[in-house]
Scaffold this active site. Sequence first.
Site, PDB file in Angstrom:
ATOM      1  N   ASP A   1      62.163 -85.112 126.766  1.00  0.00           N
ATOM      2  CA  ASP A   1      62.623 -85.412 128.292  1.00  0.00           C
ATOM      3  C   ASP A   1      62.678 -84.292 128.629  1.00  0.00           C
ATOM      4  O   ASP A   1      62.890 -82.901 128.274  1.00  0.00           O
ATOM      5  CB  ASP A   1      64.064 -85.794 128.109  1.00  0.00           C
ATOM      6  CG  ASP A   1      65.348 -84.761 128.005  1.00  0.00           C
ATOM      7  OD1 ASP A   1      65.535 -84.296 126.918  1.00  0.00           O
ATOM      8  OD2 ASP A   1      65.824 -84.444 128.831  1.00  0.00           O
TER       9      ASP A   1
ATOM     10  N   ASP B   1      72.276 -88.287 126.644  1.00  0.00           N
ATOM     11  CA  ASP B   1      72.838 -87.084 126.072  1.00  0.00           C
ATOM     12  C   ASP B   1      74.150 -87.170 125.967  1.00  0.00           C
ATOM     13  O   ASP B   1      75.190 -88.022 126.221  1.00  0.00           O
ATOM     14  CB  ASP B   1      72.294 -85.966 127.150  1.00  0.00           C
ATOM     15  CG  ASP B   1      73.204 -86.003 128.252  1.00  0.00           C
ATOM     16  OD1 ASP B   1      74.150 -86.583 128.506  1.00  0.00           O
ATOM     17  OD2 ASP B   1      72.726 -85.076 129.261  1.00  0.00           O
ATOM     18  N   SER B   2      74.768 -85.820 125.415  1.00  0.00           N
ATOM     19  CA  SER B   2      76.325 -85.906 125.106  1.00  0.00           C
ATOM     20  C   SER B   2      77.103 -85.568 126.198  1.00  0.00           C
ATOM     21  O   SER B   2      78.406 -85.446 126.138  1.00  0.00           O
ATOM     22  CB  SER B   2      76.569 -84.880 123.887  1.00  0.00           C
ATOM     23  OG  SER B   2      76.520 -83.687 124.508  1.00  0.00           O
TER      24      SER B   2
END
Lengths: 376, 376
Positions: B271, B92-93
């Site tokens: 997810d 993820d970021s």
Amino acid sequence: MTFTIEQTDPQSQARTGTLTTDHGAIQTPIFMPVGTAGTVKAVHQRELETDINAHIILGNTYHLYLRPGLDVLRQAGGLHGFNGWQRPILTDSGGYQVYSLSNTRKIKEEGVTFKSHIDGSKHTFTPEGVMDIQRTIGADIMMAFDECTPYPCDYAYAKASMDMTHRWLDRCIRRFDETEGHYGYQQYLFPIVQGSTYPDLRRQSAETIASKERTGNAIGGLAVGEPAEDMYKTIDLVNEILPRDKPRYLMGVGTPANILEAIALGVDMFDCVMPTRNARHGLLFTTAGIINIKNEKWSRDFSPIDATLGGYASTFYSKAYLRHLFKADELLGGQIASLQNLTFYLWLVRQARAHIAAGDFVAWKNEMTTRLMVRM
Amino acid sequence: MTFTIEQTDPQSQARTGTLTTDHGAIQTPIFMPVGTAGTVKAVHQRELETDINAHIILGNTYHLYLRPGLDVLRQAGGLHGFNGWQRPILTDSGGYQVYSLSNTRKIKEEGVTFKSHIDGSKHTFTPEGVMDIQRTIGADIMMAFDECTPYPCDYAYAKASMDMTHRWLDRCIRRFDETEGHYGYQQYLFPIVQGSTYPDLRRQSAETIASKERTGNAIGGLAVGEPAEDMYKTIDLVNEILPRDKPRYLMGVGTPANILEAIALGVDMFDCVMPTRNARHGLLFTTAGIINIKNEKWSRDFSPIDATLGGYASTFYSKAYLRHLFKADELLGGQIASLQNLTFYLWLVRQARAHIAAGDFVAWKNEMTTRLMVRM
């Protein structure tokens, strides 16, 4: 149960053997991982079998009696049925935990009354009751109910306690011999030598225990704080008296060096929480020495945890990754470290066996003891 | 990276496909276990591969950036080198954790300044910086830096935030396209649709994201507290706009029922921490429904945890044994439950795939959704 001695070391009392139970053979010297509450902490049963290659594990009578309790264990077909472990199991007598864990305890001739550390409920362990409990747990090897004296312990207390342990042993034997296992396989009772660090008491206790002619014998009350030299002297003295053709089990010992020394003194079986407890604190036993994996020095060491040891956890994961898991409080850290330490302990006794067979045990032991003490 | 759609369901938007990366193929629909700090909690890497059969796992940029840090990850050859997982990884970021975990954070056009939840140290994430970090982590799939709006969120804030996320996306794309992976394999960037639950914003965001023509696209900002119906409507609306020939990833969702509904709406990738987090609290997802394994009712249920599901943990251990482990606070409890829940989630998406291929997906989904909601 049969115990066959295969090789004896000409330079020490070390020997290799095979102990056969209805749940399979145990090759000695052996280390038995501790499965306190029916689980070796953080380790799956299949990992015990395939990665660690444990021949036999321990269960704690005190813990299992309180939780899940005897009704559940009986309905499950004993501990083997409950946790799925199909190799041999040994249970302690519960005495040690009663003394160390329960809030209050009163030791009388009849038995020990104590309060559960879980809910404060009151219970009594008697020699007869502890035999019945271990019958229900279904351990292949049951331990006699004893008092494990603390260290230091004055002579009068040590003697009185030992005498009571011997009287309790007679009650254990009587109950054991008049009952049978519940699950269709044989169980065996090991009596325990006590007597603190007093040579005359240890001698007297060993003679008493030997005279009972049980399938195997245990040495208790050691590694409770006494100097290592006193422990070794006591083991040596006791093992001269305990029959050579029966397995000898040194309870609750110890470090890798302790185990190697005790093997040289003729001990065949060991258990200790050290490999699993240390693992959960990030302390690793490896073939190259002791590692505190939390140390900064491992943060960029991408080499396997222990390439020489082999096996999944030791070769797949790096030291840097394992350190990261401990720093980040990740459950996998304790899992990997537990696999490493138990795999190491089983490797150590397998190596001892091989070197006894090869005839170079003492030289190997001395070299290994130095190496294993290195703090990396 | 190629994405091949294999079958489409005539009665819904569901489809099966294969996403190919340099670390191997991902068969969609897929669930991706969350490996926050480079470890799927309580699960060994080999268990992920052989028991759970995860095709791809997640890492969290925020956590990995803070610990072990980029220097260690770079020296390890990226996260694959560090944790040994050789199948694909998505990161993820870091935005979501910055908003939810860090003590103080300031969102500006340039980026987000925050304090570490570990030691209070100050850090700044910018779109460019987050691309560089994910290059260093070496994820196969990198996520654009976005702001995930909370729920409820007023229209003005949602719009301003979405516009900024779009501007950040352009900066992410620029940086991504002018850099290369460090470790010899290709990485891909997925942009993220935002816009809270406002249909016009979601439409605008989906059009903006679609216009970037990246390898795959993600839907963020859902499952943050909004009613399930709003979530499904939003997914439906967004998926009508996102290109059909590219994988669609719904971030952070969700329950088994959520996943099946979203598959029907054309989502390919999922997810969620739910299977692992619930596992550590003794909440099991099984093929027969939901189980709170701590309940007294399981204390004498010696049947396998989930015989229908199959696999080691689900068939080897009994419900009674697993309950005991949770009552006794034993680490093995969380390990077994994590295996059960992740094996179940991967089974669920595999089943969905099979039923899409067989042409009876919707009927199966409806029946399954009812069954999985049963509290046993």
